[in-house]
Design an enzyme around this catalytic site. Structure first.
Site, PDB file in Angstrom:
ATOM      1  N   ARG A   1      30.853  25.279  41.159  1.00 27.82           N
ATOM      2  CA  ARG A   1      32.188  25.870  41.331  1.00 27.82           C
ATOM      3  C   ARG A   1      33.294  24.944  40.821  1.00 27.82           C
ATOM      4  O   ARG A   1      34.466  25.332  40.771  1.00 27.82           O
ATOM      5  CB  ARG A   1      32.455  26.166  42.822  1.00 27.82           C
ATOM      6  CG  ARG A   1      31.570  27.244  43.402  1.00 27.82           C
ATOM      7  CD  ARG A   1      31.820  27.418  44.890  1.00 27.82           C
ATOM      8  NE  ARG A   1      32.901  28.331  45.197  1.00 27.82           N
ATOM      9  CZ  ARG A   1      32.739  29.627  45.496  1.00 27.82           C
ATOM     10  NH1 ARG A   1      31.540  30.161  45.519  1.00 27.82           N
ATOM     11  NH2 ARG A   1      33.768  30.393  45.774  1.00 27.82           N
TER      12      ARG A   1
ATOM     13  N   TYR B   1      36.064  25.680  38.149  1.00 30.10           N
ATOM     14  CA  TYR B   1      37.192  26.499  38.629  1.00 30.10           C
ATOM     15  C   TYR B   1      38.062  25.685  39.585  1.00 30.10           C
ATOM     16  O   TYR B   1      39.270  25.560  39.386  1.00 30.10           O
ATOM     17  CB  TYR B   1      36.642  27.742  39.320  1.00 30.10           C
ATOM     18  CG  TYR B   1      37.692  28.723  39.782  1.00 30.10           C
ATOM     19  CD1 TYR B   1      38.359  29.551  38.876  1.00 30.10           C
ATOM     20  CD2 TYR B   1      38.012  28.856  41.135  1.00 30.10           C
ATOM     21  CE1 TYR B   1      39.320  30.464  39.313  1.00 30.10           C
ATOM     22  CE2 TYR B   1      38.959  29.765  41.572  1.00 30.10           C
ATOM     23  CZ  TYR B   1      39.614  30.569  40.664  1.00 30.10           C
ATOM     24  OH  TYR B   1      40.553  31.477  41.096  1.00 30.10           O
TER      25      TYR B   1
ATOM     26  N   VAL C   1      33.163  40.058  46.093  1.00 28.33           N
ATOM     27  CA  VAL C   1      32.479  40.756  47.169  1.00 28.33           C
ATOM     28  C   VAL C   1      33.014  42.167  47.422  1.00 28.33           C
ATOM     29  O   VAL C   1      32.218  43.093  47.643  1.00 28.33           O
ATOM     30  CB  VAL C   1      32.473  39.896  48.457  1.00 28.33           C
ATOM     31  CG1 VAL C   1      33.860  39.755  49.074  1.00 28.33           C
ATOM     32  CG2 VAL C   1      31.493  40.426  49.460  1.00 28.33           C
TER      33      VAL C   1
ATOM     34  N   THR D   1      32.999  33.509  56.290  1.00 21.20           N
ATOM     35  CA  THR D   1      34.191  34.352  56.442  1.00 21.20           C
ATOM     36  C   THR D   1      35.113  34.270  55.222  1.00 21.20           C
ATOM     37  O   THR D   1      35.130  33.283  54.492  1.00 21.20           O
ATOM     38  CB  THR D   1      35.025  33.947  57.680  1.00 21.20           C
ATOM     39  OG1 THR D   1      35.619  32.665  57.439  1.00 21.20           O
ATOM     40  CG2 THR D   1      34.177  33.905  58.935  1.00 21.20           C
TER      41      THR D   1
ATOM     42  N   PRO E   1      31.929  28.457  50.157  1.00 18.96           N
ATOM     43  CA  PRO E   1      32.665  28.042  51.363  1.00 18.96           C
ATOM     44  C   PRO E   1      32.261  28.869  52.586  1.00 18.96           C
ATOM     45  O   PRO E   1      32.092  30.082  52.505  1.00 18.96           O
ATOM     46  CB  PRO E   1      34.126  28.295  50.981  1.00 18.96           C
ATOM     47  CG  PRO E   1      34.142  28.217  49.487  1.00 18.96           C
ATOM     48  CD  PRO E   1      32.837  28.808  49.045  1.00 18.96           C
TER      49      PRO E   1
HETATM   50  P1  NAD Z   1      40.772  38.579  36.436  1.00 20.21           P
HETATM   51  O1  NAD Z   1      39.517  37.966  35.948  1.00 20.21           O
HETATM   52  O2  NAD Z   1      40.806  40.062  36.646  1.00 20.21           O
HETATM   53  O3  NAD Z   1      41.997  38.197  35.504  1.00 20.21           O
HETATM   54  C1  NAD Z   1      42.060  37.039  34.728  1.00 20.21           C
HETATM   55  C2  NAD Z   1      42.649  37.410  33.377  1.00 20.21           C
HETATM   56  O4  NAD Z   1      42.792  36.220  32.573  1.00 20.21           O
HETATM   57  C3  NAD Z   1      41.752  38.360  32.587  1.00 20.21           C
HETATM   58  O5  NAD Z   1      42.525  39.412  32.055  1.00 20.21           O
HETATM   59  C4  NAD Z   1      41.165  37.471  31.496  1.00 20.21           C
HETATM   60  O6  NAD Z   1      40.802  38.181  30.341  1.00 20.21           O
HETATM   61  C5  NAD Z   1      42.290  36.493  31.271  1.00 20.21           C
HETATM   62  N1  NAD Z   1      41.871  35.217  30.677  1.00 20.21           N
HETATM   63  C6  NAD Z   1      40.824  34.430  31.043  1.00 20.21           C
HETATM   64  N2  NAD Z   1      40.768  33.334  30.268  1.00 20.21           N
HETATM   65  C7  NAD Z   1      41.811  33.410  29.392  1.00 20.21           C
HETATM   66  C8  NAD Z   1      42.286  32.583  28.352  1.00 20.21           C
HETATM   67  N3  NAD Z   1      41.670  31.424  28.040  1.00 20.21           N
HETATM   68  N4  NAD Z   1      43.370  32.979  27.638  1.00 20.21           N
HETATM   69  C9  NAD Z   1      44.000  34.149  27.946  1.00 20.21           C
HETATM   70  N5  NAD Z   1      43.589  34.973  28.921  1.00 20.21           N
HETATM   71  C10 NAD Z   1      42.515  34.605  29.641  1.00 20.21           C
HETATM   72  O7  NAD Z   1      41.118  37.831  37.824  1.00 20.21           O
HETATM   73  P2  NAD Z   1      42.314  38.044  38.850  1.00 20.21           P
HETATM   74  O8  NAD Z   1      41.732  38.248  40.183  1.00 20.21           O
HETATM   75  O9  NAD Z   1      43.283  39.022  38.331  1.00 20.21           O
HETATM   76  O10 NAD Z   1      42.963  36.589  38.856  1.00 20.21           O
HETATM   77  C11 NAD Z   1      44.179  36.302  38.194  1.00 20.21           C
HETATM   78  C12 NAD Z   1      44.600  34.877  38.503  1.00 20.21           C
HETATM   79  O11 NAD Z   1      44.793  34.725  39.917  1.00 20.21           O
HETATM   80  C13 NAD Z   1      43.568  33.834  38.087  1.00 20.21           C
HETATM   81  O12 NAD Z   1      44.237  32.691  37.593  1.00 20.21           O
HETATM   82  C14 NAD Z   1      42.876  33.503  39.381  1.00 20.21           C
HETATM   83  O13 NAD Z   1      42.351  32.184  39.378  1.00 20.21           O
HETATM   84  C15 NAD Z   1      44.003  33.652  40.386  1.00 20.21           C
HETATM   85  N6  NAD Z   1      43.481  33.950  41.728  1.00 20.21           N
HETATM   86  C16 NAD Z   1      42.999  35.180  42.028  1.00 20.21           C
HETATM   87  C17 NAD Z   1      42.494  35.421  43.299  1.00 20.21           C
HETATM   88  C18 NAD Z   1      41.989  36.771  43.709  1.00 20.21           C
HETATM   89  O14 NAD Z   1      41.460  36.891  44.812  1.00 20.21           O
HETATM   90  N7  NAD Z   1      42.116  37.829  42.948  1.00 20.21           N
HETATM   91  C19 NAD Z   1      42.444  34.380  44.244  1.00 20.21           C
HETATM   92  C20 NAD Z   1      42.918  33.130  43.871  1.00 20.21           C
HETATM   93  C21 NAD Z   1      43.453  32.913  42.617  1.00 20.21           C
HETATM   94  N1  UDP Z   2      29.266  37.702  48.421  1.00 26.85           N
HETATM   95  C1  UDP Z   2      28.221  38.473  48.916  1.00 26.85           C
HETATM   96  N2  UDP Z   2      27.726  39.478  48.139  1.00 26.85           N
HETATM   97  C2  UDP Z   2      28.217  39.767  46.903  1.00 26.85           C
HETATM   98  C3  UDP Z   2      29.299  38.981  46.404  1.00 26.85           C
HETATM   99  C4  UDP Z   2      29.777  37.953  47.192  1.00 26.85           C
HETATM  100  O1  UDP Z   2      27.751  38.256  50.031  1.00 26.85           O
HETATM  101  O2  UDP Z   2      27.711  40.714  46.262  1.00 26.85           O
HETATM  102  C5  UDP Z   2      29.799  36.630  49.273  1.00 26.85           C
HETATM  103  C6  UDP Z   2      29.927  35.268  48.593  1.00 26.85           C
HETATM  104  O3  UDP Z   2      28.722  34.543  48.707  1.00 26.85           O
HETATM  105  C7  UDP Z   2      31.077  34.642  49.370  1.00 26.85           C
HETATM  106  C8  UDP Z   2      31.959  35.833  49.748  1.00 26.85           C
HETATM  107  O4  UDP Z   2      31.126  36.985  49.620  1.00 26.85           O
HETATM  108  O5  UDP Z   2      30.597  34.053  50.549  1.00 26.85           O
HETATM  109  C9  UDP Z   2      33.178  35.990  48.839  1.00 26.85           C
HETATM  110  O6  UDP Z   2      32.732  35.946  47.505  1.00 26.85           O
HETATM  111  P1  UDP Z   2      33.694  36.206  46.267  1.00 26.85           P
HETATM  112  O7  UDP Z   2      32.914  35.892  45.052  1.00 26.85           O
HETATM  113  O8  UDP Z   2      34.310  37.537  46.402  1.00 26.85           O
HETATM  114  O9  UDP Z   2      34.879  35.163  46.474  1.00 26.85           O
HETATM  115  P2  UDP Z   2      34.927  33.572  46.760  1.00 26.85           P
HETATM  116  O10 UDP Z   2      33.569  33.090  47.176  1.00 26.85           O
HETATM  117  O11 UDP Z   2      35.369  32.974  45.474  1.00 26.85           O
HETATM  118  O12 UDP Z   2      35.889  33.464  47.855  1.00 26.85           O
END
Ligand code: NAD
Ligand code: UDP
Ligand code: UDP
Length: 316
Positions: free
Chosen positions: A143, A146, A188, A211, A276
């Site tokens: 991980r 990221y 998930v 969780t 986590p």
């Molecule tokens: P997503 O994967 O749907 O969106 C990410 C977007 O970035 C995609 O459209 C992808 O094509 C684009 N992308 C990836 N690499 C790129 C690059 N090198 N150049 C240009 N574009 C690129 O994910 P999301 O859930 O919409 O997440 C958006 C942002 O929010 C991310 O930075 C992610 O880390 C952050 N974030 C999201 C969550 C969540 O729960 N959704 C939680 C924490 C942080």
């Molecule tokens: N997870 C799961 N089944 C799935 C996808 C995810 O049990 O099909 C679990 C995963 O192991 C984690 C939690 O759900 O404990 C959240 O996963 P997700 O990938 O959505 O987000 P993140 O772990 O980055 O918070």
């Protein structure tokens, strides 16, 4: 209100497409930048006829020369299966992407928001997580590309702020879900909803006792916009943005099965490395600074998410 030109990187992704839509509704002009790695044109198809909406195919790891007033830097794959597909590119996206977007912001004197993440806390030993917690991150695990990429991006944001007086806003986003997550996203909520609708087994990793705290996308976008628009320049964050209602993954599986009226069975798969065990945001700072807290309960958000995937599956 002044009409602004706003750049949204990752604008065709899940969160980015909702943010582009909201900014257009607010009367701004939006440049949506994406390399379409995990994003899709379908997410922004409904915006294309808007004369104030533009799409740029570009990878943020390369320099970019545009003129805008504000930047929202969301480009980065967010789902473990996608960010682990090409981990070196993931780190480059966070680190080189941050350098390029900060260099751009510096040249054009734009205010810039960084989509940071609860993953900066790693597998947290403090619960819930306040912004003051420095986290518990494995620097060399699967991980890390990221988590460490996002941590280094935060470092860059704060150093550009200290060194070049850049106006920065760093939001630590916790698990967010809703319509326009990709069918194959792998996170998930979308996995469980799609599995439940198709009557497939629901894949719980580990014993399901871990969780997460799930925020509906509309609440999250409200938080991002208010952070960017309503806080003074000296308020940089980092600020947690998420829903403090915490659930076990097993509770989520059972809720989705019930709400989708599904006959799916729960199956247990191995827990991925460094997953986590617990996560819940302390949102006191956001409550104080922008008077924000999520309004949409998990069951309400799941109704909309299930409806979205149900329609999407029927259209295939
Ligand atoms: P997503 O994967 O749907 O969106 C990410 C977007 O970035 C995609 O459209 C992808 O094509 C684009 N992308 C990836 N690499 C790129 C690059 N090198 N150049 C240009 N574009 C690129 O994910 P999301 O859930 O919409 O997440 C958006 C942002 O929010 C991310 O930075 C992610 O880390 C952050 N974030 C999201 C969550 C969540 O729960 N959704 C939680 C924490 C942080
Ligand atoms: N997870 C799961 N089944 C799935 C996808 C995810 O049990 O099909 C679990 C995963 O192991 C984690 C939690 O759900 O404990 C959240 O996963 P997700 O990938 O959505 O987000 P993140 O772990 O980055 O918070
Ligand atoms: N950059 C960019 N667009 C701009 C200005 C800069 O993409 O409008 C990139 C540029 O490629 C540089 C990075 O941002 O590598 C950092 O810029 P900065 O001015 O901070 O540093 P320097 O150019 O001195 O390395």
């Amino acid at each position: 209100m002044k009409k602004k030109r706003v750049l949204v990187t990752g604008g065709s992704g899940f969160l980015g497409s909702h943010l582009c839509e909201r900014l257009l509704e607010m009367g701004h002009e939006v440049l949506c930048l994406d390399n379409f790695f995990t994003g899709s044109k379908a997410n922004i198809l409904h915006l294309i006829d808007n004369p104030y909406f533009e799409i740029i195919r570009h990878d943020v790891t390369f320099p970019l020369y545009v003129e805008v007033d504000e930047i929202f830097n969301l480009a980065c794959p967010a789902s473990p299966i996608h960010y682990q597909f090409d981990p070196v590119q993931t780190t480059k996206t966070s680190v080189h992407g941050a350098i390029n977007m900060l260099g751009l912001a510096k040249r054009i004197k734009a205010k810039i928001f960084q989509a940071s993440t609860s993953e900066v806390y790693g597998d947290p030993q403090i619960h819930p997580q306040p912004e003051s917690y420095w986290g518990n991150v494995n620097p060399h695990g699967i991980r890390s590309c990221y988590d460490e990429g996002k941590r280094c991006a935060e470092t860059l944001f704060f150093d550009y702020n200290r060194q070049h007086s850049l106006r920065i806003k760093v939001g630590r986003i916790f698990n967010t879900y809703g319509p326009r997550m990709a069918m194959n996203d792998g996170r998930v909520v979308s996995n469980f909803v799609v599995q439940a609708l198709l009557g497939e087994d629901i894949t719980v990793y580990g014993n399901g006792g871990q969780t997460r705290s799930f925020c509906y996308v509309d609440d999250l976008v409200n938080g991002i916009i208010r952070f960017m628009e309503e806080t003074p320049d000296e308020f940089t964050g980092p600020m947690n943005l998420g829903n403090p209602d915490e659930f076990t993954i097993l509770e989520l599986a059972e809720t989705v099965i019930e709400m989708a009226g599904s006959k799916s069975k729960i199956v247990y798969k191995s827990l991925p490395a460094d997953d986590p065990m617990q996560r819940r945001p302390d949102i006191s700072l956001a409550k104080n600074a922008i008077n924000w807290e999520p309004k949409i309960k998990l069951r309400t958000g799941l109704v909309k998410t299930i409806e979205y995937f149900d329609n999407h599956l029927k259209s295939l």
